[in-house]
Scaffold this motif. Structure first.
Motif, PDB file in Angstrom:
ATOM      1  N   UNK A 187     -52.162 -41.198  75.990  1.00  0.00           N
ATOM      2  CA  UNK A 187     -52.388 -40.121  76.865  1.00  0.00           C
ATOM      3  C   UNK A 187     -51.299 -39.184  76.886  1.00  0.00           C
ATOM      4  N   UNK A 188     -50.169 -39.940  76.979  1.00  0.00           N
ATOM      5  CA  UNK A 188     -48.986 -38.938  76.946  1.00  0.00           C
ATOM      6  C   UNK A 188     -48.654 -38.205  76.304  1.00  0.00           C
ATOM      7  N   UNK A 191     -48.591 -32.628  73.820  1.00  0.00           N
ATOM      8  CA  UNK A 191     -48.750 -32.265  72.094  1.00  0.00           C
ATOM      9  C   UNK A 191     -49.374 -30.660  72.461  1.00  0.00           C
ATOM     10  N   UNK A 192     -49.882 -30.426  73.572  1.00  0.00           N
ATOM     11  CA  UNK A 192     -50.048 -29.048  74.437  1.00  0.00           C
ATOM     12  C   UNK A 192     -49.534 -28.006  74.436  1.00  0.00           C
ATOM     13  N   UNK A 193     -48.073 -28.880  74.699  1.00  0.00           N
ATOM     14  CA  UNK A 193     -46.512 -27.655  74.591  1.00  0.00           C
ATOM     15  C   UNK A 193     -46.112 -27.632  73.111  1.00  0.00           C
ATOM     16  N   UNK A 245     -42.192 -29.849  65.485  1.00  0.00           N
ATOM     17  CA  UNK A 245     -41.587 -31.560  66.470  1.00  0.00           C
ATOM     18  C   UNK A 245     -43.272 -31.680  66.675  1.00  0.00           C
ATOM     19  N   UNK A 246     -44.347 -30.266  66.580  1.00  0.00           N
ATOM     20  CA  UNK A 246     -45.870 -30.740  66.257  1.00  0.00           C
ATOM     21  C   UNK A 246     -46.218 -31.823  65.195  1.00  0.00           C
TER      22      UNK A 246
END
Length: 568
Positions: free
Chosen positions: A219-220, A225-227, A234-235
């Motif tokens: 969940x975290x 990941x959307x950021x 980093x993605x």
């Protein structure tokens, strides 16, 4: 009781069927999504050279700027920027430029830049599999001069170093020791780290996965990941950790999904230091897609060679022969199947040839039979044509006979009608004649009595009187009217239907016909000559013309009035 059980089971079965259908639908959607991601990976591999050209272009711009910058601080910044461009792209070039930065820092006695360069060089050496160099560099750091940020950086480098050592040495005490040391440095980094830093996020999620905190980690990571943007380093790192989390949860579909997402991001970022495509190759290999697995391994091997990582080479050396061996087995199986198919095809060809020969003989027999049938059909057709001509002639004869019968029926009807009219006329004539005889007898008896009495004046008066004539005419009209209405019961109504509403004939009480109607009745009986009509009705010819003219003027259609009278 049975109905009660059925009543309970029926909704349960419906719910179960809904769950099964929904599950099948979800599996289909997830499989379709995964296939689309594989297709996207293949498409990105085709475009990988474009991403590499873009990175080379960015590096070339930095090198050009470095060549024209004599200022120390600026050169240090550019050397670090070029090294960062090479860090996940080419280890040799990255080491070269970070070594240049280290030497420049030593030359200018800049301990902060020196520490940063040594940490960076140790991190690159770890990724490249140069573990001795990495340990030597980390051991050479003056830890008394490190600030908190540099300590955290050092812990991060140690975490990566021991992680890669554990991956390179896959068994035995050295592997367990490397894994233990990694856990210690991870704990240190988590205790001292900034909760909002990227290093903290990656290390704490890796630890939580190992400790079994899978759902919270997933969940975290999905939220974080959307950021980030696909193509950023980093993605790729977060997507890779998320893939490992799903793998730990036993969710193979999402594991492969996020491996593919990581591979796509690595290719877009021209990242050559990667392991996601190797892991994805393993998964598609296990699915039986050997062609795709071999292609992905080839890409992974090319990336490892380009980056210069002996760790990745070692890992691929285990996987690549397995895929090659499986591919060879598949090719041998295909050749074996091909031989079986060829033998089967040869046997089938023999059967087909025999079947063709048999069919050809049968076909000839069928053609002969068809020829005989055709001859029979032609003969039957000829007979049918003759029968059709005979039927046509018979139909013509029947039509003529029907017309003759119709004419005979019409003639019979006319004869019957004529006979009925003749009967009516005969009755009228006999009754009228009998009445006239009676009147003449009565008149003769009256004259005789007057003669016997010698009453000459009475006789003359009687002879001069119209009484007998009027009574005779009156009796004639009565019998004529009665006869006409017997022959044509609706004569008056039909005459009025031919006249306009305001011109219709209204009879007086007790009247059967009036003079107008008698004129028309005589005309209907076939007497059309005005003189004959006038003589028959004991009136003048002008009276006949007058009545007929008045009636025509009052007719709805004067032109057809006479013909309509004859149709009554």
């Amino acid at each position: 009781m049975k109905r009660f059980i059925v009543g309970i089971l029926q909704p349960v079965m419906i719910i179960l069927a809904g769950i099964i259908i929904t599950g099948c639908s979800d599996n289909f959607k997830r499989t379709q999504e995964l296939n689309e991601l594989y297709t996207e990976v293949d498409a990105e591999i085709e475009k990988s050279q474009e991403y590499m050209d873009q990175r080379e272009h960015n590096i070339s711009l930095l090198k050009t700027e470095l060549g024209g910058s004599p200022e120390v601080h600026k050169r240090m910044s550019l050397l670090q920027a070029i090294a960062n461009e090479y860090i996940a792209y080419n280890s040799d070039s990255a080491l070269y430029y970070v070594t240049e930065a280290e030497q420049l820092a030593r030359k200018n006695n800049n301990p902060d830049d020196l520490t940063h360069a040594m940490l960076t060089r140790a991190d690159i050496a770890s990724h490249a599999g140069l573990f001795s160099m990495a340990h030597e560099l980390l051991a050479g750091l003056d830890r008394s001069r490190l600030d908190s940020a540099e300590y955290l950086k050092m812990f991060g480098v140690y975490c990566a170093l021991y992680q890669y050592e554990a991956q390179y040495i896959t068994h035995g005490d050295p592997s367990r020791r490397a894994e233990k040391m990694r856990e210690l440095y991870t704990d240190s980094l988590i205790r001292m780290g900034n909760l909002n830093s990227f290093d903290y996020l990656t290390n704490v999620t890796a630890r939580d996965i190992k400790e079994g905190k899978i759902n919270e980690t997933i969940n975290l990571l999905e939220r974080k990941l959307k950021n980030y943007r696909s193509g950023d380093r980093q993605y790729s790192i977060l997507a890779s950790i998320l893939a490992n989390a799903y793998n730990a949860a036993g969710d193979k579909q999402n594991y492969k999904k996020y491996l593919a997402i990581t591979v796509i991001s690595d290719i877009r970022g021209a990242t050559k230091e990667n392991m996601a495509i190797r892991d994805l190759a393993t998964q598609v290999f296990e699915e039986g897609d050997l062609e795709r697995a071999k292609r992905y391994v080839k890409v992974s091997q090319d990336d490892a060679n380009y980056y210069g990582s002996r760790l990745r080479d070692a890992q691929l050396n285990i996987l690549f022969p397995a895929i090659d061996k499986a591919y060879d087995r598949q090719q041998q199986e295909l050749r074996r199947r091909l031989q079986v198919y060829l033998c089967a095809l040869g046997g089938l060809l023999v059967i087909v040839i025999g079947a063709v020969a048999y069919i050809t003989r049968q076909w000839k027999s069928v053609e002969d039979a068809n020829h005989r049938v055709q001859q029979t059909n032609d003969e039957l057709q000829s007979i049918s044509d003759r029968l059709r001509e005979a039927n046509t002639a018979l139909e013509v004869s029947n039509e003529a006979l029907e017309k003759t019968n119709t004419a005979l029926e019409f003639s019979n009807s006319r004869l019957k009608k004529s006979g009925r009219i003749a009967e009516e006329y005969t009755g009228l004539f006999m009754e009228y004649s009998s009445l006239n005889i009676s009147l003449l007898e009565k008149y003769h008896a009256a004259l005789r009595n007057l003669a016997l009495q010698g009453n000459v004046k009475g006789i003359l008066k009687k002879l001069d009187s119209d009484e007998i004539v009027n009574e005779t005419i009156k009796a004639f009209y009565s019998k004529f009217d009665e006869a006409v209405l017997n022959i044509y019961p609706s004569f008056v109504e039909k005459i009025n239907m031919l006249l306009v509403e305001e011109g219709r004939i209204q009879l007086k009480p007790g009247e059967k016909l009036n003079t107008e109607l008698r004129v028309l009745a005589v005309y209907r009986l076939g007497i059309s000559d005005p003189d004959q009509i006038a003589h028959f009705l004991r009136c003048s010819v002008s009276t006949v013309y007058t009545y007929r003219s008045r009636l025509k003027r009052r007719a709805i259609d004067p032109e057809t009035f006479d013909s309509k009278i004859m149709e009554i």
